[in-house]
Design an enzyme around this catalytic site. Structure first.
Site, PDB file in Angstrom:
ATOM      1  N   SER A  96       3.319   8.154   8.090  1.00 50.83           N
ATOM      2  CA  SER A  96       2.970   7.148   7.116  1.00 50.83           C
ATOM      3  C   SER A  96       4.003   6.660   6.453  1.00 50.83           C
ATOM      4  O   SER A  96       4.098   5.818   5.316  1.00 50.83           O
ATOM      5  CB  SER A  96       2.437   7.979   5.997  1.00 50.83           C
ATOM      6  OG  SER A  96       0.947   8.364   6.319  1.00 50.83           O
ATOM      7  N   LYS A  99       3.843   2.786   5.974  1.00 51.52           N
ATOM      8  CA  LYS A  99       3.006   2.029   4.849  1.00 51.52           C
ATOM      9  C   LYS A  99       4.195   1.510   3.883  1.00 51.52           C
ATOM     10  O   LYS A  99       3.798   0.748   2.981  1.00 51.52           O
ATOM     11  CB  LYS A  99       2.231   3.026   3.909  1.00 51.52           C
ATOM     12  CG  LYS A  99       1.062   3.795   4.935  1.00 51.52           C
ATOM     13  CD  LYS A  99       0.244   4.663   3.852  1.00 51.52           C
ATOM     14  CE  LYS A  99      -0.818   5.116   4.719  1.00 51.52           C
ATOM     15  NZ  LYS A  99      -0.649   6.502   5.601  1.00 51.52           N
ATOM     16  N   SER A 156      -1.059   8.181  -0.096  1.00 46.92           N
ATOM     17  CA  SER A 156      -0.740   7.858   1.299  1.00 46.92           C
ATOM     18  C   SER A 156      -2.097   7.561   1.984  1.00 46.92           C
ATOM     19  O   SER A 156      -2.388   7.923   3.171  1.00 46.92           O
ATOM     20  CB  SER A 156      -0.228   8.617   1.849  1.00 46.92           C
ATOM     21  OG  SER A 156       0.437   8.478   3.145  1.00 46.92           O
TER      22      SER A 156
END
Length: 413
Positions: A96, A99, A156
Site C-alpha cells: 500500500s 498509494k 488505506s
C-alpha cells in the site's frame, strides 16, 4: 442488494475494529489481503551490504543495523540528504505504499484545478468490488474527494484509490500511466506501477530510496497530505477505523506518511517526524511485524536527530576572500558565495567547517559585480561537503595614476 451488502461489510468492519489490542503497537483491523493483518510467513530478507551513513566523518556512531529489514533509508526532508541507508536500491514490493503516488497525483490534480476537494465523486462497481483494505464506499453513496483522500491515507482504502484514480484519469489504466510518468519525472528509477492500490503483482516494485524521494516531494509540494495522515482515526458512514500507521501511536512527533503490508512485502512503514523544527523521513521495507518495524523506524529517527543537524555552511553575501586583479585595476575584489548553502552535516562537524576559495584566471576586461570568479569549497573533518560559485561583490575600477606608478616602481626594484 448492493446497499445491504455494504451494510453487512460495515458491520463486519465495526466488529473487527472493536477487537482489543494484543501488542504494544496498536494492531490493524483484520482487513483482507492486500494490506492485511493476515498470518503469513515472513518475507525472506536478502543478504546484502551492511548499512552505511554517507555523510559520516571519523568518530561518528555507526547507523542502526536493523537486520530484520530488507532495506531502509533515512532522509532529511529539507536538504534531501540521505543520512543512513541499507540496500536503498533493492527492488521490493511496495504494497500500500503504492498509494503515496495515488495521493500525490490527486493533490497534483487539485493544484492544477482539474479536481476540487468538495467535488462529489461517483462510486463505480470497480471501486466497490476492489479487494483488500477498504473505507467501505458503494455505488449510490455521496462521497467527496476530501473524504476519499481521508479513506485512502488513513484507512488505506483500495476502494478509495480506485475511485480517485477514475476521478482523475477516467480509468485505472490511464491513471497507472500517469503514475509511471510521474515516477520518471521524480527520478524514481527503481519504481514501476501496475495498479493504483498496491495489491500484489510480480511486476509492482519500488525501492526504499524511491519511497523516501516521493515522500519528500509530497511534504514539500503538498503538505496538506500531512493534515490527514496525522490523524489516528477516521469515521465514514458511521464506520470508525484506526490508522494503519502504528508509529502515530508511539511517537507524537510523527505526522505521516503511509504503511504497506502483504505477505510478499512484509511490514513496510514510511514515516516522517518533526523535532526541533527539523523534518526527517524514515522508510523500512520487509519487517516481520508492526512492532519490529515501528521500533526500527524509531531507531532511525533517533539516530538522525542525535547525530546530524542542518547547518548553513555558506551564507550568500558573506565575504570569504579577496580576488587579486591585474595591476591596472584595483588591488583586490571581495568575493562571497552566490547563494546560501544549507547542508545536513554530522553534529560533531557543524562548528568546524573549513572554507577554501579557488579563483579563476582574472579576465583582461573589467569584472562586473556578481560575476562568477571562482569556487568556494567547504570541508569538515577533511571531507568535502559543499561547493558553490564565488561571485564578485564589487566591480573592479581602474587604478589611479599614482597607484600604477607605485606598482611599477615596486616591480622595478
Amino acid at each position: 442488494m448492493k446497499r445491504h451488502t455494504a451494510s453487512l461489510l460495515s458491520t463486519i468492519a465495526l466488529l473487527s475494529i472493536a477487537l482489543p489490542a494484543i501488542a504494544a503497537v496498536p494492531p490493524h483491523k483484520g482487513k483482507p489481503a492486500g494490506h492485511a493483518a493476515k498470518t503469513a510467513s515472513t518475507p525472506a530478507i536478502p543478504a546484502g551490504p551492511p548499512p552505511t551513513a554517507p555523510l559520516a566523518v571519523a568518530g561518528m556512531a555507526a547507523p542502526p543495523l536493523l537486520p530484520a529489514q530488507a532495506a531502509y533509508v533515512l532522509m532529511d526532508a529539507e536538504t534531501g540528504a540521505v543520512i543512513a541507508e541499507k540496500s536503498p536500491n533493492l527492488a521490493w514490493p511496495p504494497a500500500s505504499l503504492t498509494k503515496l503516488m495515488t495521493a500525490y497525483l490527486v493533490y497534483q490534480a487539485i493544484a492544477h484545478g482539474t479536481l476540487k476537494l468538495d467535488q462529489t465523486v461517483p462510486v463505480s462497481d470497480a471501486a466497490w468490488h476492489t479487494g483488500g483494505s477498504r473505507m467501505f464506499i458503494s455505488p449510490g453513496m455521496t462521497v467527496t474527494v476530501d473524504q476519499l483522500l481521508h479513506g485512502l491515507i488513513i484507512d488505506s482504502g483500495n476502494d478509495a484509490a480506485v475511485a480517485l484514480a477514475q476521478a482523475v484519469a477516467g480509468s485505472r489504466a490511464s491513471f497507472v500511466g500517469l503514475m509511471n510518468h510521474e515516477a520518471a519525472a521524480l527520478h524514481l528509477t527503481g519504481t514501476h506501477y501496475v495498479n493504483v492500490d498496491g495489491l500484489p503483482d510480480p511486476t509492482l516494485r519500488t525501492t526504499a530510496l524511491d519511497v523516501a524521494l516521493l515522500s519528500r516531494a509530497i511534504v514539500t509540494k503538498y503538505p496538506a497530505y500531512l493534515k490527514i495522515s496525522v490523524h489516528k482515526h477516521y469515521t465514514f458512514d458511521k464506520i470508525r477505523q484506526r490508522s494503519w500507521n502504528p508509529v502515530l501511536f508511539r511517537d507524537p512527533t510523527v505526522d505521516g506518511l503511509k504503511t504497506g503490508r502483504t505477505n510478499e512485502a512484509g511490514h513496510c512503514i514510511d514515516a516522517t517526524s518533526v523535532r526541533n523544527n527539523r523534518r526527517l523521513i524514515a522508510v523500512v521495507l520487509g519487517g516481520p511485524s508492526w512492532v519490529t518495524s515501528t521500533n526500527d523506524i524509531e531507531a532511525l529517527l533517533d539516530y538522525g536527530y542525535q547525530f546530524y543537524t542542518d547547518a548553513t555552511v555558506v551564507s550568500a553575501g558573506r565575504i570569504v576572500g579577496s580576488m587579486p586583479v591585474p595591476d591596472d585595476q584595483v588591488t583586490s575584489i571581495p568575493v562571497a558565495a552566490a547563494h546560501d548553502v544549507v547542508m545536513t552535516v554530522p553534529t560533531i562537524a557543524a562548528k568546524n567547517f573549513k572554507t577554501v576559495v579557488t579563483y579563476d584566471t582574472p579576465p583582461k576586461t573589467a569584472i562586473a559585480k556578481g560575476a562568477t570568479v571562482g569556487t568556494i569549497t567547504v570541508s569538515a573533518e577533511g571531507k568535502v561537503i559543499a561547493s558553490v560559485p564565488a561571485v564578485a561583490m564589487a566591480s573592479d575600477q581602474p587604478a589611479g595614476f599614482i597607484t600604477r606608478m607605485e606598482r611599477a616602481l615596486k616591480r622595478a626594484l
